[in-house]
Design an enzyme around this catalytic site. Structure first.
Site, mmCIF file in Angstrom:
data_model
loop_
_atom_site.group_PDB
_atom_site.id
_atom_site.type_symbol
_atom_site.label_atom_id
_atom_site.label_comp_id
_atom_site.label_asym_id
_atom_site.label_seq_id
_atom_site.Cartn_x
_atom_site.Cartn_y
_atom_site.Cartn_z
ATOM 1 N N PHE A 137 44.777 -21.314 -20.306
ATOM 2 C CA PHE A 137 44.443 -19.947 -19.898
ATOM 3 C C PHE A 137 45.494 -19.367 -18.956
ATOM 4 C CE2 PHE A 137 40.284 -21.389 -21.341
ATOM 5 C CZ PHE A 137 39.879 -20.280 -22.056
ATOM 6 N N VAL B 99 55.755 -32.802 -20.899
ATOM 7 C CA VAL B 99 56.584 -32.795 -19.689
ATOM 8 C C VAL B 99 56.184 -34.001 -18.838
ATOM 9 C CG1 VAL B 99 57.060 -31.532 -17.549
ATOM 10 C CG2 VAL B 99 56.944 -30.306 -19.733
ATOM 11 N N GLU C 159 24.915 -27.464 -20.573
ATOM 12 C CA GLU C 159 25.080 -26.914 -21.918
ATOM 13 C C GLU C 159 24.989 -28.017 -22.976
ATOM 14 O OE1 GLU C 159 27.499 -22.836 -20.958
ATOM 15 O OE2 GLU C 159 28.710 -24.601 -21.172
ATOM 16 N N ASP D 201 43.873 -24.803 -12.953
ATOM 17 C CA ASP D 201 43.101 -25.988 -12.541
ATOM 18 C C ASP D 201 43.938 -27.051 -11.836
ATOM 19 O OD1 ASP D 201 40.910 -24.872 -13.671
ATOM 20 O OD2 ASP D 201 40.544 -26.462 -15.130
HETATM 21 C C1 LIG Z 1 34.194 -28.689 -21.320
HETATM 22 C C2 LIG Z 1 34.673 -27.550 -20.445
HETATM 23 C C3 LIG Z 1 33.896 -26.408 -20.321
HETATM 24 C C4 LIG Z 1 34.326 -25.350 -19.528
HETATM 25 N N1 LIG Z 1 33.557 -24.226 -19.461
HETATM 26 C C5 LIG Z 1 34.006 -23.155 -18.785
HETATM 27 C C6 LIG Z 1 33.269 -21.938 -18.781
HETATM 28 O O1 LIG Z 1 32.181 -21.847 -19.359
HETATM 29 N N2 LIG Z 1 33.799 -20.857 -18.129
HETATM 30 C C7 LIG Z 1 34.995 -20.940 -17.487
HETATM 31 O O2 LIG Z 1 35.463 -19.928 -16.965
HETATM 32 N N3 LIG Z 1 35.710 -22.076 -17.458
HETATM 33 C C8 LIG Z 1 35.239 -23.183 -18.086
HETATM 34 N N4 LIG Z 1 35.973 -24.353 -18.068
HETATM 35 C C9 LIG Z 1 37.161 -24.443 -17.225
HETATM 36 C C10 LIG Z 1 38.351 -23.758 -17.868
HETATM 37 O O3 LIG Z 1 38.489 -24.182 -19.193
HETATM 38 C C11 LIG Z 1 39.577 -24.098 -17.020
HETATM 39 O O4 LIG Z 1 39.358 -23.620 -15.722
HETATM 40 C C12 LIG Z 1 40.820 -23.448 -17.604
HETATM 41 O O5 LIG Z 1 41.090 -23.973 -18.875
HETATM 42 C C13 LIG Z 1 42.006 -23.696 -16.665
HETATM 43 O O6 LIG Z 1 43.156 -23.142 -17.224
HETATM 44 P P1 LIG Z 1 44.584 -23.818 -16.977
HETATM 45 O O7 LIG Z 1 45.568 -22.913 -17.600
HETATM 46 O O8 LIG Z 1 44.723 -24.176 -15.560
HETATM 47 O O9 LIG Z 1 44.495 -25.215 -17.744
HETATM 48 P P2 LIG Z 1 44.185 -25.525 -19.268
HETATM 49 O O10 LIG Z 1 43.520 -24.376 -19.925
HETATM 50 O O11 LIG Z 1 43.489 -26.834 -19.251
HETATM 51 O O12 LIG Z 1 45.619 -25.675 -19.913
HETATM 52 C C14 LIG Z 1 46.497 -26.688 -19.564
HETATM 53 C C15 LIG Z 1 47.504 -26.835 -20.681
HETATM 54 O O13 LIG Z 1 48.562 -27.633 -20.218
HETATM 55 C C16 LIG Z 1 48.924 -28.550 -21.232
HETATM 56 N N5 LIG Z 1 49.529 -29.701 -20.564
HETATM 57 C C17 LIG Z 1 48.949 -30.494 -19.639
HETATM 58 N N6 LIG Z 1 49.822 -31.424 -19.216
HETATM 59 C C18 LIG Z 1 50.975 -31.225 -19.894
HETATM 60 C C19 LIG Z 1 52.233 -31.875 -19.902
HETATM 61 N N7 LIG Z 1 52.469 -32.918 -19.114
HETATM 62 N N8 LIG Z 1 53.186 -31.409 -20.736
HETATM 63 C C20 LIG Z 1 52.940 -30.347 -21.546
HETATM 64 N N9 LIG Z 1 51.764 -29.701 -21.575
HETATM 65 C C21 LIG Z 1 50.802 -30.127 -20.757
HETATM 66 C C22 LIG Z 1 47.614 -28.865 -21.927
HETATM 67 O O14 LIG Z 1 47.830 -29.378 -23.226
HETATM 68 C C23 LIG Z 1 46.927 -27.513 -21.911
HETATM 69 O O15 LIG Z 1 47.222 -26.774 -23.057
HETATM 70 C C24 LIG Z 1 35.555 -25.441 -18.843
HETATM 71 C C25 LIG Z 1 36.339 -26.588 -18.974
HETATM 72 C C26 LIG Z 1 35.898 -27.632 -19.768
HETATM 73 C C27 LIG Z 1 36.750 -28.868 -19.908
#
Ligand SMILES: Cc1cc2nc3c(=O)[nH]c(=O)nc-3n(C[C@H](O)[C@H](O)[C@H](O)COP(=O)(O)OP(=O)(O)OC[C@H]3O[C@@H](n4cnc5c(N)ncnc54)[C@H](O)[C@@H]3O)c2cc1C
Length: 423
Positions: A17, A82, A174, A303
């Protein structure tokens, strides 16, 4: 990878996200973007539990990153893992040995499961974070019913029909509600030797209430709604053991063949890569402008980070927070190129939502709180709105309508092996 760029090079690690939002918001800015992800798809994690419970197909909640950015010639997408950052030399280090040079780096690598020092529990109590996790859980849940159908020993059959979910945050609630619906409404007519309505769904939470992040009255409503769906909710008891046979909670053994971990997460290794300050969950403590302390050219968002919100509490690990941070970082990069400075990041909390079974939900907008069927409709509309693409929106809406009206879940497929393979 050699660079012949005249533009400022922005490397974004993670197309979740936060990373995807930053990429979108940099459209039209004179930068050259490299977006790196170890998966080839962007995943809508809030609906992962619906794949795990056979309600939606994997392709309804994930999209190839390359496809999403096909109209952006300024973005190069790399499918790579990475493994570190050379902050002095300004390179993102790939696991396969390649180095990607950057002028500005954005780390948006999300979180992973945390077993609070009990990593040995993971094989018995898998968590839910990736599409593979979701299809593995779906497989375990469906196989448990299949095995129970053929099991003649009552104790073993009971253990096969006991589903334990550890952690009563939104994901645990859920999952519990949807597994209860699956057992009570979807499956009964398909089996001959078991009554799937007798399945036990047990939700165990160490804290004093379910949905601890929601207001007290919504949390009580969620508890009663789960109980009316037949979910057994155990509060104030931590799980102290997980094994192939079941769990131990409050000193008592509960035999169960399916255990799901929804109790905790810890951040990716971003803080470790930079030797940066982090909290107990490995979340990198960022500066007010979301840069990594001592590294003004490296941002960290979503996150994998922690920062205080306007109320003094940490910004929650939810999708809207990661998106707001992604947008802010894009704005800062833009402003810096123009010689401007922006005020610190300010998080705005829009609300918290959780579904309870197929017809109820709770929504906490702060001053406005909703529950029941009306909340479920708003929950559904909000989630459909945030999905990407018309085809997926229509397809998810149709799947939900089918579940709502006919109790049918279309994705009840056991994949990744035959009936001989252990779950
Ligand atoms: C089961 C579940 C249910 C959820 N429900 C909700 C909800 O109802 N409402 C809500 O708002 N939030 C919800 N969340 C939380 C929400 O999904 C996260 O807060 C959000 O995805 C965080 O975004 P981000 O970009 O920080 O990380 P992410 O969306 O997790 O993206 C991280 C990306 O980094 C990539 N990555 C990681 N490490 C590496 C690496 N070393 N090299 C290359 N790529 C890498 C991963 O493949 C991934 O694509 C939920 C999470 C989960 C797991």
């Amino acid at each position: 990878m050699a660079s012949s760029s005249k533009h400022h090079r922005v490397v974004i690690v993670g197309a979740g996200f936060g990373g995807l939002e930053a990429t979108y918001r940099l459209a039209g800015v004179p930068v050259e973007i490299t977006l790196i992800d170890r998966r080839n798809h962007h995943l809508f994690q809030p609906l992962l539990y619906q794949v795990a419970t056979a309600s939606l197909a994997t392709s309804e909640i994930a999209w190839p990153i390359r496809y999403l950015l096909r109209a952006r010639p300024d973005v190069t997408t790399l499918f790579a893992n990475v493994s570190g950052v050379d902050a002095g030399g300004k390179h993102a280090l790939l696991e396969d040995g390649e180095n990607i040079p950057y002028d500005t780096l954005v780390l948006a690598t999300g979180a992973r499961h945390a077993y609070f020092g009990h990593d040995e529990w993971e094989p018995f109590a898998p968590g839910l974070k990736t599409l593979e996790d979701a299809t593995t859980l779906r497989r375990r849940i469906l196989i448990a019913f299949e095995r129970a159908e053929r099991e003649t020993d009552p104790a073993r059959r009971a253990a096969l029909l006991t589903f334990v979910i550890i952690g009563a945050g939104p994901t645990g609630v859920e999952l519990a509600g949807t597994i209860a619906d699956l057992a009570r409404d979807t499956l009964p007519r398909d089996f001959r030797h078991i009554d799937t309505r007798m399945a036990r769904v047990v939700l165990i939470e160490a804290g004093p209430r379910v949905l601890a992040g929601f207001a007290d009255d919504l949390s009580s409503y969620a508890l009663h709604s789960l109980q009316s769906l037949g979910v057994e909710v155990i509060l104030g008891e931590a799980v102290t053991e997980c094994s192939a046979d079941g769990v131990v909670h409050g000193g008592k053994k509960l035999d169960a063949r399916t255990i799901i971990w929804a109790a905790g997460v810890r951040a990716s290794r971003a803080a470790e890569w930079l030797n940066a300050p982090a909290d107990r969950s490995d979340r990198l403590k960022v500066e007010p402008d979301l840069t990594v302390p001592g590294h003004p050219d490296i941002f960290a968002i979503g996150d994998t980070t922690t920062i205080a919100g306007p109320d003094g509490h940490p910004v929650p690990g939810i999708a809207p927070a990661a998106k707001q941070e992604g947008k802010y970082v894009a704005d800062v990069i833009k402003a810096r190129l123009q010689g401007r400075k922006l005020p610190p990041f300010r998080y705005r909390h829009a609300g918290s939502l959780a579904q309870i079974g197929k017809r109820l939900a709770v929504i906490d907008f702060g001053r406005i709180k909703l529950r029941g069927a009306i909340a479920w409709w708003i929950w559904g509309i909000a989630h459909i709105y945030f999905l990407i693409g018309l085809r997926n929106r229509l397809s998810v809406a149709l799947s939900w309508l089918w579940i709502y009206v006919r109790n049918q879940r279309a994705s009840r497929l056991i994949t990744q092996g035959s009936s001989k393979v252990a779950s």
